[in-house]
Scaffold this active site. Structure first.
Site, short mmCIF file in Angstrom:
data_model
loop_
_atom_site.label_atom_id
_atom_site.label_comp_id
_atom_site.label_asym_id
_atom_site.label_seq_id
_atom_site.Cartn_x
_atom_site.Cartn_y
_atom_site.Cartn_z
N THR A 49 23.82 40.11 33.06
CA THR A 49 24.58 38.90 33.56
C THR A 49 26.15 38.91 33.02
OG1 THR A 49 23.76 37.97 31.61
CG2 THR A 49 22.29 37.44 33.81
N ASP A 78 24.68 47.68 27.89
CA ASP A 78 23.21 48.08 27.63
C ASP A 78 22.82 48.47 28.89
OD1 ASP A 78 23.14 46.09 29.74
OD2 ASP A 78 21.67 44.86 28.67
N HIS A 135 50.36 28.29 27.85
CA HIS A 135 48.90 28.82 27.51
C HIS A 135 48.94 29.34 26.14
CE1 HIS A 135 48.17 28.15 31.57
NE2 HIS A 135 49.11 28.82 32.06
N CYS A 144 26.68 44.06 30.59
CA CYS A 144 25.24 43.93 30.49
C CYS A 144 24.70 43.29 32.08
CB CYS A 144 24.74 43.34 29.42
SG CYS A 144 25.09 41.36 29.35
N HIS A 173 46.03 33.06 31.69
CA HIS A 173 45.90 31.81 30.81
C HIS A 173 45.39 31.95 29.65
CE1 HIS A 173 46.19 29.14 35.03
NE2 HIS A 173 47.32 30.08 34.82
#
Ligand code: RB5
Length: 146
Positions: free
Chosen positions: A69, A10, A135, A67, A100
């Site tokens: 955060t 964004d 995993h 973006c 993982h």
């Protein structure tokens, strides 16, 4: 064949996207820029959907999003079946998300990292293999019934 890697952001991630797009090219990938194409305010979910849908339908193996955060991009991308979007703010987390969790979308928090950190996070994520083994079972359980 050159691997296509869709990359989107964004407005908050726009500058970092431009840097990482150049980095992908330098590393021999073919970045596919799904936008946004300026610092004008837009909705992160639109761009997350463009990248995540390509990963979900198998037309690409992996994608990159950012973006402010990284949270909105992660929420949106992770709603797509088969998408494992990892929000990584250090190179170590990026590497572990591959080793993982077999992450197939890298998400970066553009407002909380320096461009150089972003480049290092991207490099480590692209290089790291999935470790498989124990995993494999855990990752299978994310979408499976057992
Ligand atoms: C945009 O202001 C900001 O909300 C967005 O970039 C992101 O951080 C959302 O999760």
């Amino acid at each position: 064949m050159t691997e296509r890697v869709p990359i989107g952001s964004d407005h908050a991630g726009y500058d970092l996207k431009e840097r990482l797009k150049a980095e992908l090219e330098e590393l021999g990938f073919e970045p596919v820029d799904v936008g946004t194409h300026s610092a004008e305010s837009v909705d992160y979910s639109d761009y997350a959907k463009r990248v995540a849908s390509e990963v979900a339908n198998g037309s690409v193996a992996r994608g990159v999003l950012m973006c402010g955060t990284g949270l909105g991009m992660s929420y949106t991308a992770n709603r797509f079946p088969g998408v494992r979007a990892a929000l990584a703010w250090t190179p170590e987390i990026a590497e572990l998300s591959r080793r993982h969790n077999d992450a197939n979308v890298l998400v970066l928090p553009a407002r909380f990292i320096e461009p150089a950190q972003g480049i290092e996070i991207l490099r480590r994520w692209l290089e790291a293999p999935f470790d498989g083994g124990r995993h494999e079972r855990r990752v299978a359980k994310i979408e499976g019934d057992t």
